[in-house]
Design an enzyme around this catalytic site. Structure first.
Site, PDB file in Angstrom:
ATOM      1  N   ASP A  56       0.854  -1.183   0.000  1.00  0.00           N
ATOM      2  CA  ASP A  56       0.000   0.000   0.000  1.00  0.00           C
ATOM      3  C   ASP A  56       0.896   1.241   0.000  1.00  0.00           C
ATOM      4  O   ASP A  56       1.821   1.337   0.805  1.00  0.00           O
ATOM      5  CB  ASP A  56      -0.881  -0.034   1.250  1.00  0.00           C
ATOM      6  N   ARG A 110       5.529   2.109  10.462  1.00  0.00           N
ATOM      7  CA  ARG A 110       5.528   3.317   9.635  1.00  0.00           C
ATOM      8  C   ARG A 110       6.550   4.292  10.208  1.00  0.00           C
ATOM      9  O   ARG A 110       6.258   5.085  11.096  1.00  0.00           O
ATOM     10  CB  ARG A 110       4.121   3.923   9.574  1.00  0.00           C
ATOM     11  N   GLN A 125      -4.029  -3.392  12.930  1.00  0.00           N
ATOM     12  CA  GLN A 125      -5.424  -3.226  12.536  1.00  0.00           C
ATOM     13  C   GLN A 125      -6.000  -4.537  12.015  1.00  0.00           C
ATOM     14  O   GLN A 125      -5.273  -5.459  11.656  1.00  0.00           O
ATOM     15  CB  GLN A 125      -5.579  -2.121  11.491  1.00  0.00           C
ATOM     16  N   ASP A 245     -14.070   7.388   5.631  1.00  0.00           N
ATOM     17  CA  ASP A 245     -13.494   7.115   6.944  1.00  0.00           C
ATOM     18  C   ASP A 245     -14.583   7.139   8.013  1.00  0.00           C
ATOM     19  O   ASP A 245     -15.481   7.999   7.971  1.00  0.00           O
ATOM     20  CB  ASP A 245     -12.449   8.166   7.320  1.00  0.00           C
ATOM     21  N   GLU A 258     -10.141   9.057  13.985  1.00  0.00           N
ATOM     22  CA  GLU A 258     -10.428   8.092  12.908  1.00  0.00           C
ATOM     23  C   GLU A 258     -10.267   6.663  13.419  1.00  0.00           C
ATOM     24  O   GLU A 258      -9.226   6.307  13.958  1.00  0.00           O
ATOM     25  CB  GLU A 258      -9.493   8.308  11.717  1.00  0.00           C
ATOM     26  N   SER A 261     -10.644   3.260   7.874  1.00  0.00           N
ATOM     27  CA  SER A 261     -10.604   3.754   6.498  1.00  0.00           C
ATOM     28  C   SER A 261     -11.037   2.598   5.613  1.00  0.00           C
ATOM     29  O   SER A 261     -10.545   1.478   5.772  1.00  0.00           O
ATOM     30  CB  SER A 261      -9.176   4.192   6.144  1.00  0.00           C
TER      31      SER A 261
END
Length: 344
Positions: A56, A110, A125, A245, A258, A261
């Site tokens: 991604d 990340r 997630q 979202d 959030e 997504s």
């Protein structure tokens, strides 16, 4: 970094009890998610080979953590950013029928993340993907799916209350749907984050539709890669976008939050258009994109739901580091400790 320290923060649970609550939330939510959406659990990779198009690209600027693989002639592998494309390939490989799908635990690193109350170097997630028919590629199908996910969140929140009665539920009965263009029309002088705050403060929980396509001001509400969600197609209500979202208002931090997504995935036609809009047609030569453009992959809907984010919200914590183990700057740790925010 924009660390938020609430003026008056009281831990609802001690660290040891928090661990018990986290396990309960993860067990309960994924059970309801799989039942309500018709999903089965699969095993997922932590890394994929670079150059295949499977990873991604998020907003297109984040650098993946990578390393050479000695056994493969020093070919480069990348730690996944998410499994948006990998899941769609698996739907085809397992020949999963329309109306059914898969979910998995996705773990990512990340390294370019700006660390604050909600953002960590470590991302965990539930990544899920479901096969759909071509005629299901519409806004109503998207909304129906969002409602099921939201209901799973509400049922899990109820379980938290039953086990810990002093943690009272905050989610409203229904989630409100609003398009990012409508939000811009309402608040033309605000930033995207400020618009989200206004909407979630008003409604409690919002599904913000249309992330990625340029709005009337020439800018997208937020970035979205061009090769998984469909953000260019007409959604049937006069707007572009078959994605969005799930956002909630967090009373602990006093900000929008959030949780998920997601979206209907690109068709061969919308993939071609979105690659052209972003000026990255060269991706059409990558294996994943070739297969999609040739019609070899099923139509699908999918997304990611933050595990630590959901636990943090349901347990009314002030920092994601209270529900997951990661690393933080020393001054960040010190400021949190002084405020009674104990990071794992």
């Amino acid at each position: 970094m924009s660390l938020i320290i609430p003026k008056k923060y009281n831990q609802k649970l001690l660290p040891e009890t928090t661990e018990v609550a986290i396990k309960m939330i993860k067990t309960e939510f994924q059970k309801r998610l799989s039942e309500d959406l018709g999903l089965r659990r699969v095993t997922a990779p932590l890394f994929v080979l670079a150059g295949t198009g499977l990873n991604d690209d998020l907003n297109g600027v984040e650098r993946p953590v990578s390393f050479p693989v000695k056994a493969l002639g020093e070919r480069k592998a990348e730690v996944v950013h998410s499994l948006a494309k990998w899941k769609r390939v698996k739907l085809g490989a397992y020949d999963i029928a329309p109306g059914y799908g898969l979910y998995t635990d996705m773990n990512a690193i990340r390294a370019d993340e700006e660390l604050d109350n909600l953002h960590s170097l470590y991302v965990d997630q539930w990544d899920w993907e479901k096969t759909i028919r071509e005629e299901d590629r519409n806004l109503e199908y998207l909304k129906e799916t969002v409602r099921k996910i939201y209901q799973a969140m509400k049922e899990t929140e109820k379980k938290v209350f039953q086990q810990f009665p002093h943690i009272t539920p905050r989610l409203p009965e229904e989630i409100t749907f609003i398009h990012s263009q409508e939000l811009l029309d309402l608040y033309p002088d605000l930033t995207p984050a400020e618009r989200e705050a206004e909407a979630t403060k008003k409604y409690g929980a919002v599904f913000l539709i249309g992330i990625g396509a340029p709005l009337s001001n020439g800018e997208p509400h937020d970035g979205r890669a061009p090769d998984y969600d469909d953000w260019i197609s007409d959604n049937g209500e006069g707007y572009q976008g078959l994605n969005g979202d799930i956002l909630v208002w967090d009373s602990v931090l006093g900000r929008s939050f959030e949780l998920s997504s997601m979206g209907i995935r690109v068709s061969p036609e919308s993939l071609k258009r979105q690659l052209e809009i972003r000026g990255c047609q060269e991706r059409s030569e990558l294996n994943f994109h070739k297969r999609l453009l040739n019609g070899e992959l099923p139509y699908s809907i999918g997304g990611g739901i933050g595990q630590s984010r959901l636990a943090m919200y349901l347990l009314q914590k002030a920092h994601v580091g209270e529900v997951q183990a990661s690393i933080w700057p020393e001054d960040h740790i010190k400021a949190c400790k002084e405020a009674g925010i104990l990071l794992m």
